[in-house]
Design a protein around this motif. Structure first.
Motif, PDB file in Angstrom:
ATOM      1  N   THR A 157       0.809  -1.217   0.000  1.00 45.77           N
ATOM      2  CA  THR A 157       0.000   0.000   0.000  1.00 45.77           C
ATOM      3  C   THR A 157       0.840   1.265   0.000  1.00 45.77           C
ATOM      4  O   THR A 157       0.568   2.207  -0.758  1.00 45.77           O
ATOM      5  CB  THR A 157      -0.932   0.018   1.230  1.00 45.77           C
ATOM      6  N   THR A 158       1.865   1.324   0.842  1.00 41.76           N
ATOM      7  CA  THR A 158       2.680   2.536   0.928  1.00 41.76           C
ATOM      8  C   THR A 158       4.160   2.277   0.708  1.00 41.76           C
ATOM      9  O   THR A 158       4.920   3.231   0.510  1.00 41.76           O
ATOM     10  CB  THR A 158       2.519   3.202   2.313  1.00 41.76           C
ATOM     11  N   GLY A 159       4.611   1.023   0.762  1.00 39.87           N
ATOM     12  CA  GLY A 159       6.024   0.709   0.743  1.00 39.87           C
ATOM     13  C   GLY A 159       6.593   0.391  -0.627  1.00 39.87           C
ATOM     14  O   GLY A 159       6.117   0.892  -1.653  1.00 39.87           O
ATOM     15  N   PRO A 160       7.615  -0.466  -0.674  1.00 41.38           N
ATOM     16  CA  PRO A 160       8.285  -0.773  -1.936  1.00 41.38           C
ATOM     17  C   PRO A 160       7.358  -1.320  -3.024  1.00 41.38           C
ATOM     18  O   PRO A 160       7.569  -1.030  -4.211  1.00 41.38           O
ATOM     19  CB  PRO A 160       9.326  -1.823  -1.521  1.00 41.38           C
ATOM     20  N   GLY A 161       6.355  -2.100  -2.636  1.00 43.67           N
ATOM     21  CA  GLY A 161       5.436  -2.626  -3.644  1.00 43.67           C
ATOM     22  C   GLY A 161       4.710  -1.521  -4.382  1.00 43.67           C
ATOM     23  O   GLY A 161       4.575  -1.539  -5.616  1.00 43.67           O
ATOM     24  N   ASN A 162       4.238  -0.540  -3.629  1.00 46.36           N
ATOM     25  CA  ASN A 162       3.549   0.598  -4.222  1.00 46.36           C
ATOM     26  C   ASN A 162       4.475   1.389  -5.141  1.00 46.36           C
ATOM     27  O   ASN A 162       4.105   1.749  -6.268  1.00 46.36           O
ATOM     28  CB  ASN A 162       3.011   1.496  -3.109  1.00 46.36           C
ATOM     29  N   LEU A 163       5.686   1.669  -4.684  1.00 47.86           N
ATOM     30  CA  LEU A 163       6.626   2.445  -5.494  1.00 47.86           C
ATOM     31  C   LEU A 163       7.022   1.679  -6.757  1.00 47.86           C
ATOM     32  O   LEU A 163       7.190   2.287  -7.825  1.00 47.86           O
ATOM     33  CB  LEU A 163       7.864   2.785  -4.674  1.00 47.86           C
ATOM     34  N   THR A 164       7.168   0.361  -6.650  1.00 46.30           N
ATOM     35  CA  THR A 164       7.532  -0.436  -7.816  1.00 46.30           C
ATOM     36  C   THR A 164       6.457  -0.354  -8.892  1.00 46.30           C
ATOM     37  O   THR A 164       6.763  -0.198 -10.075  1.00 46.30           O
ATOM     38  CB  THR A 164       7.783  -1.893  -7.410  1.00 46.30           C
ATOM     39  N   VAL A 165       5.188  -0.460  -8.499  1.00 49.27           N
ATOM     40  CA  VAL A 165       4.103  -0.337  -9.478  1.00 49.27           C
ATOM     41  C   VAL A 165       4.165   1.021 -10.160  1.00 49.27           C
ATOM     42  O   VAL A 165       4.037   1.128 -11.394  1.00 49.27           O
ATOM     43  CB  VAL A 165       2.731  -0.545  -8.808  1.00 49.27           C
ATOM     44  N   ALA A 166       4.376   2.078  -9.385  1.00 51.04           N
ATOM     45  CA  ALA A 166       4.441   3.426  -9.952  1.00 51.04           C
ATOM     46  C   ALA A 166       5.597   3.556 -10.930  1.00 51.04           C
ATOM     47  O   ALA A 166       5.456   4.145 -12.013  1.00 51.04           O
ATOM     48  CB  ALA A 166       4.566   4.455  -8.835  1.00 51.04           C
ATOM     49  N   LEU A 167       6.751   3.017 -10.576  1.00 53.33           N
ATOM     50  CA  LEU A 167       7.905   3.077 -11.465  1.00 53.33           C
ATOM     51  C   LEU A 167       7.641   2.313 -12.752  1.00 53.33           C
ATOM     52  O   LEU A 167       7.951   2.797 -13.854  1.00 53.33           O
ATOM     53  CB  LEU A 167       9.141   2.507 -10.773  1.00 53.33           C
ATOM     54  N   VAL A 168       7.078   1.122 -12.637  1.00 55.08           N
ATOM     55  CA  VAL A 168       6.844   0.284 -13.816  1.00 55.08           C
ATOM     56  C   VAL A 168       5.870   0.960 -14.772  1.00 55.08           C
ATOM     57  O   VAL A 168       6.095   0.986 -16.000  1.00 55.08           O
ATOM     58  CB  VAL A 168       6.349  -1.108 -13.379  1.00 55.08           C
TER      59      VAL A 168
END
Length: 282
Positions: free
Chosen positions: A223-234
């Motif tokens: 929701t707020t951590g690396p998983g979220n940032l990875t989706v945004a980057l991809v």
């Protein structure tokens, strides 16, 4: 989809960023493509020399965490402003620079780690700078490695599923074929960015929407951590590849020359460590 050993970043279907295996393969290709491209010089004037950290309660920083925070003080001699925010000052900054939706999302973060995650996105989006977690300590302090250009800087991560262990970063640059036994993603620590970077904006809005739309507990990493940032980057990297635009982001290859994460800190044994949620150590 057939995950052939193809370095192209464009042959992915609509919505692939929400599919774990496809997103991981895309991130792997990002690593390989960047290794081949290199990191050309550019103007880094857009990234302020400001180091930012967060600890939820300024009056109750554990001594070993304080030692980590203090280890970065030599950066002041290189012209850095060194800041540490807590719940109150982070909320004030979000109120002043982002808006009521983001402030409400911050209030809904049920753990300090989530508030730290959301705050760093708000701060860097509005102001730019260099964010590190409070449990990171400076090593050589070779910060110019992160300021050679004005791209968003992210730390690559890989998790080996069979061994249930992290993969050494140094090995990422040899991964020129698909590895379905590994997950590839990016960390949200450290982060170095100019203000207004679109990946940070996308990550912040995605996390805010998830928090405001939640009807029950949410998972921190996604929701707020690396998983979220990875989706945004991809999503962002795929759009730029389709448009034929060069990367405005790059991976940090030598973080250990700047800082390192101290895993032996006392707070990791209790509920202040988000990994212990639900593990009976709250």
């Amino acid at each position: 989809m057939n995950l052939a050993p193809d370095r192209s970043l464009t042959d992915f279907p609509r919505g692939f960023h929400e599919v774990d295996a496809l997103r991981s393969e895309f991130v792997r290709r990002l690593f390989v493509a960047e290794c081949a491209e290199g990191n050309p010089s550019a103007n880094a004037a857009g990234i302020p020399k400001v180091l930012v950290r967060f600890w939820d309660d300024a009056a109750a920083v554990p001594p070993d965490v304080q030692a980590c925070l203090d280890s970065w003080n030599p950066l002041r001699e290189d012209g850095f402003e060194v800041l540490t925010f807590d719940d109150a000052s982070a909320a004030a900054h979000i109120r002043e620079t982002c808006g009521p939706r983001h402030l409400e999302a911050f209030a809904r973060c049920h753990h300090p780690a989530m508030r730290s995650d959301l705050f760093r996105l708000c701060y860097l989006l509005s102001s730019g700078g260099f964010y590190v977690d409070a449990d990171d300590a400076m090593t050589e302090g070779d910060w110019p490695l992160l300021y050679g250009n004005d791209r968003l800087k992210l730390q690559p991560l890989s998790f080996d599923i069979p061994s249930q262990s992290m993969v050494e970063v140094a090995g990422f640059w040899r991964f020129d074929r698909p590895r379905p036994d590994r997950l590839y993603y990016v960390n949200n620590n450290p982060l170095v960015a100019p203000a207004g970077h679109p990946v940070l904006r996308r990550a912040l809005e995605r996390a805010t929407d998830a928090l405001l739309g939640a009807t029950g507990p949410v998972e921190i990493q996604a929701t707020t951590g690396p998983g979220n940032l990875t989706v945004a980057l991809v999503e962002h990297a795929h759009e730029r590849a389709l448009a034929g635009l060069p990367p405005d982001y790059e991976m940090i290859r030598d973080w250990d020359r700047v800082g390192w994460t101290r895993w032996e800190l006392s707070y990791r044994e209790d509920g202040r460590n988000w990994r212990n949620i639900g593990a009976g150590r709250e």
